[in-house]
Design an enzyme around this catalytic site. Sequence first.
Site, PDB file in Angstrom:
ATOM      1  N   ARG A  71      11.351  -0.650  11.022  1.00  0.00           N
ATOM      2  CA  ARG A  71      10.355  -0.565  12.085  1.00  0.00           C
ATOM      3  C   ARG A  71      10.532  -1.695  13.085  1.00  0.00           C
ATOM      4  O   ARG A  71      10.773  -2.834  12.695  1.00  0.00           O
ATOM      5  CB  ARG A  71       8.948  -0.624  11.481  1.00  0.00           C
ATOM      6  CG  ARG A  71       8.517   0.702  10.906  1.00  0.00           C
ATOM      7  CD  ARG A  71       7.287   0.603  10.055  1.00  0.00           C
ATOM      8  NE  ARG A  71       6.213  -0.225  10.611  1.00  0.00           N
ATOM      9  CZ  ARG A  71       5.071  -0.461   9.977  1.00  0.00           C
ATOM     10  NH1 ARG A  71       4.856   0.074   8.788  1.00  0.00           N
ATOM     11  NH2 ARG A  71       4.160  -1.213  10.520  1.00  0.00           N
ATOM     12  N   ARG A 107      11.704  -5.118   4.864  1.00  0.00           N
ATOM     13  CA  ARG A 107      11.335  -3.713   4.575  1.00  0.00           C
ATOM     14  C   ARG A 107      12.247  -2.722   5.272  1.00  0.00           C
ATOM     15  O   ARG A 107      12.585  -2.868   6.429  1.00  0.00           O
ATOM     16  CB  ARG A 107       9.889  -3.475   5.021  1.00  0.00           C
ATOM     17  CG  ARG A 107       9.498  -1.990   5.051  1.00  0.00           C
ATOM     18  CD  ARG A 107       8.017  -1.772   5.059  1.00  0.00           C
ATOM     19  NE  ARG A 107       7.335  -2.309   6.207  1.00  0.00           N
ATOM     20  CZ  ARG A 107       6.001  -2.320   6.339  1.00  0.00           C
ATOM     21  NH1 ARG A 107       5.229  -1.834   5.391  1.00  0.00           N
ATOM     22  NH2 ARG A 107       5.460  -2.825   7.425  1.00  0.00           N
ATOM     23  N   ARG A 116      -0.086  -9.434  13.472  1.00  0.00           N
ATOM     24  CA  ARG A 116      -0.715  -8.457  12.562  1.00  0.00           C
ATOM     25  C   ARG A 116      -1.559  -9.171  11.509  1.00  0.00           C
ATOM     26  O   ARG A 116      -2.631  -8.699  11.140  1.00  0.00           O
ATOM     27  CB  ARG A 116       0.359  -7.583  11.916  1.00  0.00           C
ATOM     28  CG  ARG A 116       0.916  -6.537  12.881  1.00  0.00           C
ATOM     29  CD  ARG A 116       2.319  -6.087  12.552  1.00  0.00           C
ATOM     30  NE  ARG A 116       2.392  -5.317  11.326  1.00  0.00           N
ATOM     31  CZ  ARG A 116       3.539  -4.965  10.751  1.00  0.00           C
ATOM     32  NH1 ARG A 116       4.695  -5.309  11.306  1.00  0.00           N
ATOM     33  NH2 ARG A 116       3.531  -4.271   9.646  1.00  0.00           N
ATOM     34  N   ARG A 167      -9.778  -0.256   9.109  1.00  0.00           N
ATOM     35  CA  ARG A 167      -9.332  -1.620   9.379  1.00  0.00           C
ATOM     36  C   ARG A 167     -10.353  -2.420  10.172  1.00  0.00           C
ATOM     37  O   ARG A 167     -10.098  -3.587  10.490  1.00  0.00           O
ATOM     38  CB  ARG A 167      -8.020  -1.593  10.167  1.00  0.00           C
ATOM     39  CG  ARG A 167      -6.790  -1.722   9.263  1.00  0.00           C
ATOM     40  CD  ARG A 167      -5.625  -1.165  10.057  1.00  0.00           C
ATOM     41  NE  ARG A 167      -4.440  -1.939  10.011  1.00  0.00           N
ATOM     42  CZ  ARG A 167      -3.290  -1.461   9.467  1.00  0.00           C
ATOM     43  NH1 ARG A 167      -3.253  -0.314   8.854  1.00  0.00           N
ATOM     44  NH2 ARG A 167      -2.204  -2.174   9.530  1.00  0.00           N
ATOM     45  N   LYS A 216       0.831  -1.206   0.000  1.00  0.00           N
ATOM     46  CA  LYS A 216       0.000   0.000   0.000  1.00  0.00           C
ATOM     47  C   LYS A 216       0.871   1.264   0.000  1.00  0.00           C
ATOM     48  O   LYS A 216       0.669   2.154  -0.820  1.00  0.00           O
ATOM     49  CB  LYS A 216      -0.929   0.003   1.228  1.00  0.00           C
ATOM     50  CG  LYS A 216      -1.875  -1.209   1.268  1.00  0.00           C
ATOM     51  CD  LYS A 216      -2.816  -1.174   2.470  1.00  0.00           C
ATOM     52  CE  LYS A 216      -2.143  -1.305   3.825  1.00  0.00           C
ATOM     53  NZ  LYS A 216      -1.474  -2.613   4.071  1.00  0.00           N
TER      54      LYS A 216
HETATM   55  P1  ADP Z   1       2.145  -1.868   3.211  1.00  0.00           P
HETATM   56  O1  ADP Z   1       2.129  -0.363   3.158  1.00  0.00           O
HETATM   57  O2  ADP Z   1       0.950  -2.475   2.534  1.00  0.00           O
HETATM   58  O3  ADP Z   1       2.369  -2.411   4.581  1.00  0.00           O
HETATM   59  P2  ADP Z   1       4.727  -1.621   1.805  1.00  0.00           P
HETATM   60  O4  ADP Z   1       4.401  -0.768   0.633  1.00  0.00           O
HETATM   61  O5  ADP Z   1       5.441  -0.996   2.919  1.00  0.00           O
HETATM   62  O6  ADP Z   1       3.387  -2.355   2.336  1.00  0.00           O
HETATM   63  O7  ADP Z   1       5.534  -2.896   1.284  1.00  0.00           O
HETATM   64  C1  ADP Z   1       6.032  -3.893   2.168  1.00  0.00           C
HETATM   65  C2  ADP Z   1       7.409  -4.353   1.679  1.00  0.00           C
HETATM   66  O8  ADP Z   1       7.238  -5.120   0.462  1.00  0.00           O
HETATM   67  C3  ADP Z   1       8.376  -3.228   1.333  1.00  0.00           C
HETATM   68  O9  ADP Z   1       9.678  -3.621   1.714  1.00  0.00           O
HETATM   69  C4  ADP Z   1       8.259  -3.074  -0.186  1.00  0.00           C
HETATM   70  O10 ADP Z   1       9.496  -2.629  -0.774  1.00  0.00           O
HETATM   71  C5  ADP Z   1       7.946  -4.503  -0.614  1.00  0.00           C
HETATM   72  N1  ADP Z   1       7.049  -4.553  -1.786  1.00  0.00           N
HETATM   73  C6  ADP Z   1       6.009  -3.730  -2.062  1.00  0.00           C
HETATM   74  N2  ADP Z   1       5.387  -4.118  -3.199  1.00  0.00           N
HETATM   75  C7  ADP Z   1       6.045  -5.239  -3.647  1.00  0.00           C
HETATM   76  C8  ADP Z   1       5.884  -6.107  -4.787  1.00  0.00           C
HETATM   77  N3  ADP Z   1       4.900  -5.908  -5.697  1.00  0.00           N
HETATM   78  N4  ADP Z   1       6.746  -7.137  -4.909  1.00  0.00           N
HETATM   79  C9  ADP Z   1       7.728  -7.345  -3.988  1.00  0.00           C
HETATM   80  N5  ADP Z   1       7.934  -6.576  -2.905  1.00  0.00           N
HETATM   81  C10 ADP Z   1       7.107  -5.517  -2.730  1.00  0.00           C
HETATM   82  P1  ADP Z   2       1.290  -2.234   7.932  1.00  0.00           P
HETATM   83  O1  ADP Z   2       0.410  -1.838   6.803  1.00  0.00           O
HETATM   84  O2  ADP Z   2       2.689  -2.477   7.530  1.00  0.00           O
HETATM   85  O3  ADP Z   2       0.719  -3.325   8.768  1.00  0.00           O
HETATM   86  P2  ADP Z   2       0.727   0.281   9.379  1.00  0.00           P
HETATM   87  O4  ADP Z   2       1.793   1.284   9.367  1.00  0.00           O
HETATM   88  O5  ADP Z   2      -0.475   0.521   8.533  1.00  0.00           O
HETATM   89  O6  ADP Z   2       1.419  -1.097   9.020  1.00  0.00           O
HETATM   90  O7  ADP Z   2       0.215   0.027  10.864  1.00  0.00           O
HETATM   91  C1  ADP Z   2       1.129  -0.213  11.919  1.00  0.00           C
HETATM   92  C2  ADP Z   2       0.361  -0.448  13.205  1.00  0.00           C
HETATM   93  O8  ADP Z   2      -0.389   0.723  13.541  1.00  0.00           O
HETATM   94  C3  ADP Z   2      -0.682  -1.559  13.143  1.00  0.00           C
HETATM   95  O9  ADP Z   2      -0.123  -2.831  13.446  1.00  0.00           O
HETATM   96  C4  ADP Z   2      -1.685  -1.097  14.223  1.00  0.00           C
HETATM   97  O10 ADP Z   2      -1.207  -1.378  15.524  1.00  0.00           O
HETATM   98  C5  ADP Z   2      -1.677   0.407  14.049  1.00  0.00           C
HETATM   99  N1  ADP Z   2      -2.697   0.889  13.078  1.00  0.00           N
HETATM  100  C6  ADP Z   2      -2.476   1.553  11.905  1.00  0.00           C
HETATM  101  N2  ADP Z   2      -3.633   1.867  11.302  1.00  0.00           N
HETATM  102  C7  ADP Z   2      -4.615   1.389  12.108  1.00  0.00           C
HETATM  103  C8  ADP Z   2      -6.045   1.390  12.024  1.00  0.00           C
HETATM  104  N3  ADP Z   2      -6.702   1.946  10.981  1.00  0.00           N
HETATM  105  N4  ADP Z   2      -6.735   0.793  13.032  1.00  0.00           N
HETATM  106  C9  ADP Z   2      -6.113   0.238  14.099  1.00  0.00           C
HETATM  107  N5  ADP Z   2      -4.778   0.206  14.225  1.00  0.00           N
HETATM  108  C10 ADP Z   2      -4.022   0.781  13.248  1.00  0.00           C
END
Ligand code: ADP
Ligand code: ADP
Length: 210
Positions: A158, A124, A169, A90, A15
Amino acid sequence: MASSIVLFGPPGAGKGTQAGNIVSITGKPQVSTGDMLRAALGAGTSLGLEAKGYMESGQLVPDEIIIGLIEERLTLPDASDGVLFDGFPRTIAQAEALSHIAQLSVVIAIEVPDSRIVERICGRYTCGGCAAVYHDTFNPTSAAGVCDNCDSTEMKRRADDNEDTVRTRLTAYHEQTAPLADWYRQRDLFVTVDGDQDIQKVGQAIALVL
Ligand code: ADP
Ligand code: ADP
Ligand code: ZN
């Protein structure tokens, strides 16, 4: 009323990686609840302290905290033409609350199987200068430790991007977040994109939806 977009998907789906592209196409600012919570934590606010334990263990932060954050964010002037929600809503309760304060044009779900999530999250890292998202194997910086985008050498990982927390998660995602797919399907807002392909291809698939 101006309409907003939701980027939906499990942790590590891509995302944050895709958000920049969507922002440049639509002009809508990215609103990431995860980034907002980490900023609150970094600033040592009481909200950040309240959220800390949940984030560290990989559980969802309580709905009241999240909904309050979003209500406040949407009052800022740059949100007046709609925003790109990343990582929100979420839970069904968050989606219900959102439905009273914003109008959505589409929910774009990036689909990635669980078997890929751990390797994505555990590799990541992000740039401390511009927040660009990288991956040890799948999307490394061109020069080791130097951001392609802004030349910063401050790379961050992180604390919650470890295998144990990722499993918590993922459980939270399946139990509390995944039910939103049907909730939005019933409202004709839900579109899926295959997230299990390279980053550019996912971006192209999303651009087709916009
Ligand atoms: P989210 O915001 O949904 O948690 P991220 O955009 O931070 O996900 O992506 C999670 C990890 O996966 C990052 O290290 C990113 O570089 C990698 N990543 C994102 N999209 C892809 C993809 N299409 N293929 C492989 N790795 C990816
Ligand atoms: P990722 O997409 O990589 O799981 P985020 O950065 O979106 O990570 O979220 C990190 C943490 O922040 C989650 O594990 C949760 O604890 C909290 N969080 C983020 N967005 C929300 C939400 N909309 N509702 C509840 N908790 C959230
Ligand atoms: Zn950078």
